[in-house]
Design a protein around this motif. Sequence first.
Motif, PDB file in Angstrom:
ATOM      1  N   VAL A 160       0.942  -0.571   0.232  1.00 21.17           N
ATOM      2  CA  VAL A 160       0.249   0.440   0.112  1.00 21.17           C
ATOM      3  C   VAL A 160       1.010   1.447  -0.248  1.00 21.17           C
ATOM      4  O   VAL A 160       0.286   2.203  -0.541  1.00 21.17           O
ATOM      5  CB  VAL A 160      -0.791  -0.109   0.799  1.00 21.17           C
ATOM      6  CG1 VAL A 160      -1.509   1.491   1.350  1.00 21.17           C
ATOM      7  CG2 VAL A 160      -2.300  -0.765   1.036  1.00 21.17           C
ATOM      8  N   ALA A 161       2.068   1.453   0.418  1.00 22.58           N
ATOM      9  CA  ALA A 161       3.241   2.655   0.838  1.00 22.58           C
ATOM     10  C   ALA A 161       3.075   2.487  -0.838  1.00 22.58           C
ATOM     11  O   ALA A 161       3.881   3.964  -1.049  1.00 22.58           O
ATOM     12  CB  ALA A 161       4.025   1.985   1.572  1.00 22.58           C
ATOM     13  N   GLY A 163       1.778   2.263  -3.474  1.00 24.07           N
ATOM     14  CA  GLY A 163       1.544   2.532  -4.297  1.00 24.07           C
ATOM     15  C   GLY A 163       1.060   3.662  -3.718  1.00 24.07           C
ATOM     16  O   GLY A 163       0.824   4.593  -4.977  1.00 24.07           O
ATOM     17  N   VAL A 164       1.033   4.380  -2.055  1.00 18.54           N
ATOM     18  CA  VAL A 164       1.150   5.722  -2.073  1.00 18.54           C
ATOM     19  C   VAL A 164       1.926   6.819  -3.242  1.00 18.54           C
ATOM     20  O   VAL A 164       2.122   7.489  -3.408  1.00 18.54           O
ATOM     21  CB  VAL A 164       0.571   6.178  -0.744  1.00 18.54           C
ATOM     22  CG1 VAL A 164       0.097   7.552  -0.219  1.00 18.54           C
ATOM     23  CG2 VAL A 164      -0.468   5.273  -0.041  1.00 18.54           C
ATOM     24  N   VAL A 165       3.328   5.448  -3.022  1.00 18.73           N
ATOM     25  CA  VAL A 165       4.604   6.588  -3.595  1.00 18.73           C
ATOM     26  C   VAL A 165       4.550   6.749  -4.619  1.00 18.73           C
ATOM     27  O   VAL A 165       4.043   7.356  -5.795  1.00 18.73           O
ATOM     28  CB  VAL A 165       5.412   6.243  -3.273  1.00 18.73           C
ATOM     29  CG1 VAL A 165       7.019   6.744  -3.841  1.00 18.73           C
ATOM     30  CG2 VAL A 165       6.406   6.145  -1.440  1.00 18.73           C
ATOM     31  N   ALA A 166       3.763   5.602  -5.040  1.00 17.54           N
ATOM     32  CA  ALA A 166       3.562   5.725  -6.761  1.00 17.54           C
ATOM     33  C   ALA A 166       2.434   6.888  -7.536  1.00 17.54           C
ATOM     34  O   ALA A 166       3.134   7.584  -8.228  1.00 17.54           O
ATOM     35  CB  ALA A 166       3.068   4.439  -7.759  1.00 17.54           C
ATOM     36  N   VAL A 217       6.106   7.405   1.760  1.00 14.51           N
ATOM     37  CA  VAL A 217       7.637   7.580   2.956  1.00 14.51           C
ATOM     38  C   VAL A 217       6.865   6.695   4.489  1.00 14.51           C
ATOM     39  O   VAL A 217       7.419   5.799   4.648  1.00 14.51           O
ATOM     40  CB  VAL A 217       7.582   8.130   2.773  1.00 14.51           C
ATOM     41  CG1 VAL A 217       9.606   8.540   3.798  1.00 14.51           C
ATOM     42  CG2 VAL A 217       9.035   8.279   1.217  1.00 14.51           C
ATOM     43  N   LEU A 218       6.082   7.821   5.010  1.00 11.90           N
ATOM     44  CA  LEU A 218       6.070   8.039   6.398  1.00 11.90           C
ATOM     45  C   LEU A 218       5.113   6.428   6.628  1.00 11.90           C
ATOM     46  O   LEU A 218       5.466   5.631   7.501  1.00 11.90           O
ATOM     47  CB  LEU A 218       4.942   8.712   6.949  1.00 11.90           C
ATOM     48  CG  LEU A 218       5.576  10.104   7.020  1.00 11.90           C
ATOM     49  CD1 LEU A 218       5.070  10.872   7.234  1.00 11.90           C
ATOM     50  CD2 LEU A 218       7.115   9.750   7.420  1.00 11.90           C
ATOM     51  N   LEU A 219       4.022   5.942   5.778  1.00 10.47           N
ATOM     52  CA  LEU A 219       3.739   4.284   5.464  1.00 10.47           C
ATOM     53  C   LEU A 219       4.657   3.457   5.615  1.00 10.47           C
ATOM     54  O   LEU A 219       4.424   2.494   6.391  1.00 10.47           O
ATOM     55  CB  LEU A 219       2.460   4.274   4.903  1.00 10.47           C
ATOM     56  CG  LEU A 219       1.513   2.921   4.780  1.00 10.47           C
ATOM     57  CD1 LEU A 219       1.048   2.971   5.951  1.00 10.47           C
ATOM     58  CD2 LEU A 219       0.854   2.720   3.342  1.00 10.47           C
ATOM     59  N   THR A 229       3.329   4.537  15.131  1.00 15.80           N
ATOM     60  CA  THR A 229       2.758   6.345  15.185  1.00 15.80           C
ATOM     61  C   THR A 229       3.798   7.056  13.954  1.00 15.80           C
ATOM     62  O   THR A 229       3.572   8.320  13.512  1.00 15.80           O
ATOM     63  CB  THR A 229       3.324   6.741  15.642  1.00 15.80           C
ATOM     64  OG1 THR A 229       5.199   6.296  15.942  1.00 15.80           O
ATOM     65  CG2 THR A 229       2.605   5.783  17.275  1.00 15.80           C
ATOM     66  N   ASP A 230       4.619   6.340  13.529  1.00 16.73           N
ATOM     67  CA  ASP A 230       4.649   7.184  11.735  1.00 16.73           C
ATOM     68  C   ASP A 230       3.674   6.024  10.159  1.00 16.73           C
ATOM     69  O   ASP A 230       3.779   7.314   9.657  1.00 16.73           O
ATOM     70  CB  ASP A 230       6.021   5.813  11.262  1.00 16.73           C
ATOM     71  CG  ASP A 230       6.945   5.926  12.031  1.00 16.73           C
ATOM     72  OD1 ASP A 230       6.812   6.957  12.849  1.00 16.73           O
ATOM     73  OD2 ASP A 230       8.281   5.480  11.525  1.00 16.73           O
ATOM     74  N   ALA A 231       2.800   5.901  10.410  1.00 17.61           N
ATOM     75  CA  ALA A 231       1.337   5.994   9.873  1.00 17.61           C
ATOM     76  C   ALA A 231       0.042   6.487   9.772  1.00 17.61           C
ATOM     77  O   ALA A 231      -0.320   6.961  10.984  1.00 17.61           O
ATOM     78  CB  ALA A 231       0.922   3.930   9.649  1.00 17.61           C
TER      79      ALA A 231
END
Length: 278
Positions: A160-161, A163-166, A217-219, A229-231
Motif C-alpha cells: 500500500v505504501a 502504491g501511495v508513493v507511486a 514514505v511514512l507508511l 505512529t509513523d503511519a
Amino acid sequence: MHSAIEQARGVTDHPVLTHLARVGLIAYGAVHLLIAFLAARMALGLQGADADQTGALQTVGAGPGGRVLLWAIGLGLLCLGLWQAGEVLLWWRGLLHPAHRRRTALVCAKCLAKGGVYAFLGTTALLFALGLEYEADERLPALTDDALRIPGGTAAVCLVAAGVVAVGLYTLVRGFTGGFMRDVDLPAAPDRWEPVIEGIGRIGYVAKGIAFGLVGVLLWRAATSADVTDATGLDGALTAIARVHAGPWLLAGIALGFAAFGIYALARARYPDRDPSS
C-alpha cells in the motif's frame, strides 16, 4: 450488450449529470482551498482542524449551513465520480482488440481510479453530513496496527505504501509534464487563459505529489519498523514537515500549492473534460 452500454452512455453523457459533475469539481476545488487554509494556519503555528480532507469537511460542517453544504459536496462528488468513471463506456471496445488492449486497459483503469477517488471523498462528505465524523490521522495508525498483526500484514502495508508513493510520483510527473491539461476542454477555454491554468495546475500538482509521496514514505517506515505512529495521513505528513528547521516555510509552500490546485479544479469545473487519453 452494445445496446445496454449505449444506453448507459446516454446516462453518463447526459447534460444534467455533466452539470452535477461541475458542482462536484467546484466542491473538489473548495476542499483543496480549505486544506491550503488549514496548512497555512499550521505554518503560522495556529491550532485548528487537521490539514487534510477530513479536516476540511469538518470545517465546512462547523460553519453556517454546514450540514446542507456537506450534502451538496457529497452528492456533487458522487456525480463527479460517476461522470468520470462513465468514460470507460467510451473506451471499452478497445479491450476486444489485442493491438489496443493494453493501452485501453490503462485508460480504463485511470478513469475508474479517478472516479473512485471522487466517490470516496463524496461518501466521506455524506458520512459527515449524517454526523458520522472521524479523523483520518487517528484511524490510519489503528488500521495499520491491525494489518501488521495478521500474517503477511507487513508485506501488505508495504505494498500500500509503495502504491501511495507511486501515486505521488505520478502526480509529480503530471505536474512537470503538464499532462493534467488533458482534463481541461482546451478548445472551449479562451487562449489567454490556457497558460494561466497550466501554470497554476503545475504548482498544484507538484505540491500534491510531494505531499502524497511523503505520506507513502511514512507508511513504509511504519511497516518496516512496526511503529504505527509513523503511519499517518496528509495532516501527519504536514506535521512531520513542520518539525524540520525550515518547516514553516515548507508548509507555506505546500499551502500555496494546494491553493493553486484548488483554483485549477475550479477552472476545470468551468471547462471540464474527462478524457484522460486525449
